[in-house]
Design a protein around this motif. Structure first.
Motif, mmCIF file in Angstrom:
data_model
loop_
_atom_site.group_PDB
_atom_site.id
_atom_site.type_symbol
_atom_site.label_atom_id
_atom_site.label_comp_id
_atom_site.label_asym_id
_atom_site.label_seq_id
_atom_site.Cartn_x
_atom_site.Cartn_y
_atom_site.Cartn_z
ATOM 1 N N SER A 1 57.538 70.465 43.043
ATOM 2 C CA SER A 1 57.863 69.103 43.472
ATOM 3 C C SER A 1 57.379 68.066 42.468
ATOM 4 C CB SER A 1 57.251 68.819 44.844
ATOM 5 O OG SER A 1 57.802 69.668 45.839
ATOM 6 N N LEU A 2 56.174 68.272 41.911
ATOM 7 C CA LEU A 2 55.671 67.359 40.894
ATOM 8 C C LEU A 2 56.559 67.379 39.655
ATOM 9 C CD1 LEU A 2 51.802 67.882 41.090
ATOM 10 C CD2 LEU A 2 53.055 65.773 41.566
ATOM 11 N N ARG A 3 57.097 68.562 39.348
ATOM 12 C CA ARG A 3 57.997 68.661 38.199
ATOM 13 C C ARG A 3 59.258 67.835 38.438
ATOM 14 N NH1 ARG A 3 61.981 72.703 37.030
ATOM 15 N NH2 ARG A 3 62.515 72.734 34.808
ATOM 16 N N VAL A 4 59.779 67.865 39.663
ATOM 17 C CA VAL A 4 60.955 67.063 39.984
ATOM 18 C C VAL A 4 60.634 65.574 39.888
ATOM 19 C CG1 VAL A 4 62.651 66.487 41.760
ATOM 20 C CG2 VAL A 4 61.940 68.854 41.464
ATOM 21 N N LEU A 5 59.480 65.173 40.421
ATOM 22 C CA LEU A 5 59.092 63.761 40.377
ATOM 23 C C LEU A 5 58.936 63.289 38.935
ATOM 24 C CD1 LEU A 5 58.261 61.194 41.898
ATOM 25 C CD2 LEU A 5 55.901 62.050 41.879
ATOM 26 N N ASP A 6 58.303 64.091 38.105
ATOM 27 C CA ASP A 6 58.110 63.724 36.702
ATOM 28 C C ASP A 6 59.460 63.629 35.992
ATOM 29 O OD1 ASP A 6 56.598 62.973 34.557
ATOM 30 O OD2 ASP A 6 55.844 64.972 34.083
ATOM 31 N N ALA A 7 60.354 64.578 36.270
ATOM 32 C CA ALA A 7 61.690 64.545 35.657
ATOM 33 C C ALA A 7 62.468 63.314 36.105
ATOM 34 C CB ALA A 7 62.458 65.824 36.009
ATOM 35 N N ALA A 8 62.348 62.960 37.388
ATOM 36 C CA ALA A 8 63.038 61.770 37.885
ATOM 37 C C ALA A 8 62.541 60.523 37.168
ATOM 38 C CB ALA A 8 62.836 61.634 39.392
ATOM 39 N N LEU A 9 61.234 60.442 36.930
ATOM 40 C CA LEU A 9 60.684 59.310 36.188
ATOM 41 C C LEU A 9 61.307 59.221 34.793
ATOM 42 C CD1 LEU A 9 56.905 59.589 37.178
ATOM 43 C CD2 LEU A 9 58.388 57.629 37.635
ATOM 44 N N VAL A 10 61.454 60.362 34.130
ATOM 45 C CA VAL A 10 62.064 60.370 32.795
ATOM 46 C C VAL A 10 63.522 59.933 32.862
ATOM 47 C CG1 VAL A 10 62.774 61.836 30.867
ATOM 48 C CG2 VAL A 10 60.507 62.144 31.881
ATOM 49 N N GLY B 1 61.883 69.026 29.186
ATOM 50 C CA GLY B 1 60.892 69.490 28.226
ATOM 51 C C GLY B 1 59.602 68.704 28.142
ATOM 52 N N TYR B 2 59.621 67.445 28.617
ATOM 53 C CA TYR B 2 58.455 66.592 28.407
ATOM 54 C C TYR B 2 58.130 65.769 29.650
ATOM 55 C CZ TYR B 2 59.684 67.704 23.581
ATOM 56 O OH TYR B 2 59.998 68.364 22.437
ATOM 57 N N GLY B 3 56.902 65.280 29.708
ATOM 58 C CA GLY B 3 56.477 64.422 30.795
ATOM 59 C C GLY B 3 56.886 62.981 30.564
ATOM 60 N N TYR B 4 56.773 62.182 31.608
ATOM 61 C CA TYR B 4 57.219 60.789 31.559
ATOM 62 C C TYR B 4 56.543 60.010 30.442
ATOM 63 C CZ TYR B 4 57.607 55.871 33.001
ATOM 64 O OH TYR B 4 57.816 54.518 33.034
ATOM 65 N N GLU B 5 55.233 60.037 30.397
ATOM 66 C CA GLU B 5 54.530 59.235 29.397
ATOM 67 C C GLU B 5 54.839 59.698 27.979
ATOM 68 O OE1 GLU B 5 50.627 58.680 32.124
ATOM 69 O OE2 GLU B 5 52.031 60.347 32.230
ATOM 70 N N GLU B 6 55.025 61.000 27.792
ATOM 71 C CA GLU B 6 55.380 61.510 26.467
ATOM 72 C C GLU B 6 56.738 60.961 26.018
ATOM 73 O OE1 GLU B 6 53.185 65.891 26.615
ATOM 74 O OE2 GLU B 6 55.199 65.637 27.442
ATOM 75 N N VAL B 7 57.711 60.978 26.924
ATOM 76 C CA VAL B 7 59.048 60.481 26.583
ATOM 77 C C VAL B 7 59.011 58.973 26.334
ATOM 78 C CG1 VAL B 7 61.417 60.173 27.400
ATOM 79 C CG2 VAL B 7 60.222 62.335 27.810
ATOM 80 N N ALA C 1 60.982 55.047 48.932
ATOM 81 C CA ALA C 1 60.291 55.750 47.849
ATOM 82 C C ALA C 1 61.130 55.820 46.579
ATOM 83 C CB ALA C 1 59.912 57.164 48.296
ATOM 84 N N GLY C 2 62.437 56.035 46.726
ATOM 85 C CA GLY C 2 63.295 56.110 45.553
ATOM 86 C C GLY C 2 63.291 54.815 44.767
ATOM 87 N N GLU C 3 63.288 53.689 45.475
ATOM 88 C CA GLU C 3 63.250 52.390 44.814
ATOM 89 C C GLU C 3 61.927 52.192 44.079
ATOM 90 O OE1 GLU C 3 64.085 47.691 45.921
ATOM 91 O OE2 GLU C 3 63.523 49.103 47.508
ATOM 92 N N THR C 4 60.830 52.626 44.688
ATOM 93 C CA THR C 4 59.521 52.523 44.047
ATOM 94 C C THR C 4 59.481 53.348 42.772
ATOM 95 O OG1 THR C 4 58.505 52.274 46.234
ATOM 96 C CG2 THR C 4 57.040 52.817 44.393
ATOM 97 N N LEU C 5 59.962 54.582 42.867
ATOM 98 C CA LEU C 5 60.019 55.465 41.708
ATOM 99 C C LEU C 5 60.862 54.835 40.600
ATOM 100 C CD1 LEU C 5 60.803 59.279 42.153
ATOM 101 C CD2 LEU C 5 61.398 58.036 40.086
ATOM 102 N N PHE C 6 61.998 54.299 40.993
ATOM 103 C CA PHE C 6 62.928 53.647 40.074
ATOM 104 C C PHE C 6 62.222 52.500 39.342
ATOM 105 C CE2 PHE C 6 67.745 53.263 39.830
ATOM 106 C CZ PHE C 6 67.754 52.446 38.717
ATOM 107 N N ALA C 7 61.503 51.651 40.089
ATOM 108 C CA ALA C 7 60.858 50.475 39.505
ATOM 109 C C ALA C 7 59.771 50.872 38.513
ATOM 110 C CB ALA C 7 60.278 49.606 40.614
ATOM 111 N N VAL C 8 58.941 51.835 38.886
ATOM 112 C CA VAL C 8 57.867 52.275 37.991
ATOM 113 C C VAL C 8 58.457 52.840 36.703
ATOM 114 C CG1 VAL C 8 56.035 53.985 37.698
ATOM 115 C CG2 VAL C 8 56.194 52.677 39.829
ATOM 116 N N SER C 9 59.445 53.704 36.836
ATOM 117 C CA SER C 9 60.064 54.325 35.662
ATOM 118 C C SER C 9 60.751 53.301 34.776
ATOM 119 C CB SER C 9 61.081 55.375 36.113
ATOM 120 O OG SER C 9 61.859 55.813 35.012
#
Length: 416
Positions: A220-229, A106-112, A372-380
């Motif tokens: 794809s951007l939706r998946v990336l944003d969801a993964a960040l959350v 339902g929401y983007g990373y920064e919102e959550v 890339a998965g590790e980078t995503l993980f670290a940022v999130s």
């Protein structure tokens, strides 16, 4: 005769357990009983007169039967953390009582993140970094050798951003949050890209071109944003424990994040998604999971992307991402390969997909490198480390001081 914990006559009479009685029945310390309460695993009531808490005997016995951990810890060790951030329960997990997968839908990373930190949902929240921090982070990351990894750059950027922030030692909650809101986009901004950032774009849009040279698409951007959350927090994982130890020593937020990044880089934590990426790419190259899984089993290696100690079934983060990846047309082959890995391994032992396998589907499909998965993980997870740091700053400082159990030669020994 005095009733003992678990005595049926006590339950029939409505007598409730004291904290000490509940701890004795569970075989844990009183602090751990309160940790079970904070995680929603146990209910409590204030005792008459407001002195301490009381517990339902039947509920305590049920928790004991479910296998509450019986602790044998050295005197003075405190490893029961009261936290109101994440609850993992019955193959689901929650951020502050809200289903994390529903938040991701339902929401983007920064919102959550903003809601997790402050309790207030601010639609359209976007984190930005001051130019001085971005410039310092980019220069530090750019000065590293060409073969440096994204994790190297993130760690360098965190240190550089710290060095240009003279107010980093202010641990007041609002100051910490201000630091965090600028640090996360600084970390992303320090990663190389050939595409200029869009002003005011959500973090996922800025991260995408730093993970792959391929054009993005809405699905794809939706998946990336969801993964960040979904990766923001997952209770007391190794990197989160490292971050809380640093916060307990009153390290500033940049140092807390640096501690988390250090623990995350191990192959059994953040880097696990890279192993799953390489395995999935191998399956696609060879056309079947059978020979790939057989190679892992033959050499005694775990099959990457499968199993999680906290879930009996499939990791809910993986379930959520797989459902979203089904809407990405080009993800079909990698999704099929992931399912083939799960089905093939099930012939040997029943293991379910975890989030690393889902991240591997995203990275392989999108032409991202294995890291890339590790980078995503670290940022999130930076947001989760900050949330835990805020909790730890409110606790007694330096409370995590376990006692070593010496196993060396007994003194006196001769000088070498």
């Amino acid at each position: 005769m005095t009733d003992q914990p678990g005595d049926r006559s006590m339950e029939a009479a409505g007598r409730r357990l004291t904290t000490r009685e509940a701890a004795d029945l569970l075989g844990v310390k009183p602090e751990t009983v309160y940790a079970y309460v904070s995680r929603g695993q146990l209910g409590s009531r204030r005792a008459p007169g407001g002195r301490g808490s009381t517990f339902d005997p039947a509920e305590v016995e049920a928790l004991a039967r479910r296998g509450a951990r019986r602790e044998q810890q050295p005197t003075g060790a405190e490893f029961a953390f009261r936290t109101a951030i994440t609850l993992i329960d019955t193959d689901r997990y929650y951020f502050r009582g809200v289903d994390a997968t529903a938040l991701a839908r339902g929401y983007g990373y920064e919102e959550v993140v903003e809601w997790l930190w402050t309790g207030t949902l601010r639609p359209g929240t976007v984190f930005t970094a001051p130019e001085v921090a971005l410039d310092a982070g980019r220069r530090a990351a750019g000065a590293l050798p060409a073969h440096s990894t994204a994790m190297d750059r993130l760690r360098a950027a965190a240190v550089a951003a710290s060095a240009v922030d003279p107010l980093r030692f202010d641990l007041a909650p609002e100051a910490v949050l201000g630091t965090a809101r600028s640090l996360i986009p600084t970390l992303v901004g320090a990663l190389p890209t050939a595409v200029p950032d869009q002003d005011g774009a959500p973090l996922a849009h800025r991260l995408w071109p730093r993970l792959t040279g391929r054009d993005s698409d809405p699905a794809s951007l939706r998946v990336l944003d969801a993964a960040l959350v979904l990766l923001i927090d997952h209770d007391l994982a190794a990197s989160t424990l490292a971050a809380r130890v640093a916060a307990s020593a009153r390290a500033h937020p940049y140092a807390v994040v640096s501690a988390g990044l250090g623990a995350l880089e191990g192959p059994l934590h953040g880097a696990a998604s890279g192993l799953a990426h390489r395995m999935l790419a191998d399956v696609l190259d060879r056309g079947s999971a059978a020979p790939v899984v057989a190679d892992h089993l033959r050499t005694g290696r775990r099959v990457p992307g499968l199993g999680h100690r906290l879930y009996r079934g499939e990791d809910p983060r993986a379930t959520s991402l797989f459902a979203m990846l089904a809407d990405v047309p080009q993800a079909g082959p990698a999704l099929d390969a992931a399912r083939d890995v799960v089905a093939t391994t099930a012939r040997h032992t029943e293991l379910h997909a975890n989030v690393d396998l889902a991240l591997a589907v995203l990275s392989v499909t999108s032409g991202m490198p294995a890291e890339a998965g590790e980078t995503l993980f670290a940022v999130s997870r930076t947001a989760g480390w900050i949330a835990h740091a805020l909790e730890e700053y409110a606790e007694r400082p330096l409370r995590m001081r376990p006692s070593g159990q010496y196993r060396g030669p007994r003194p006196p020994q001769p000088l070498p």
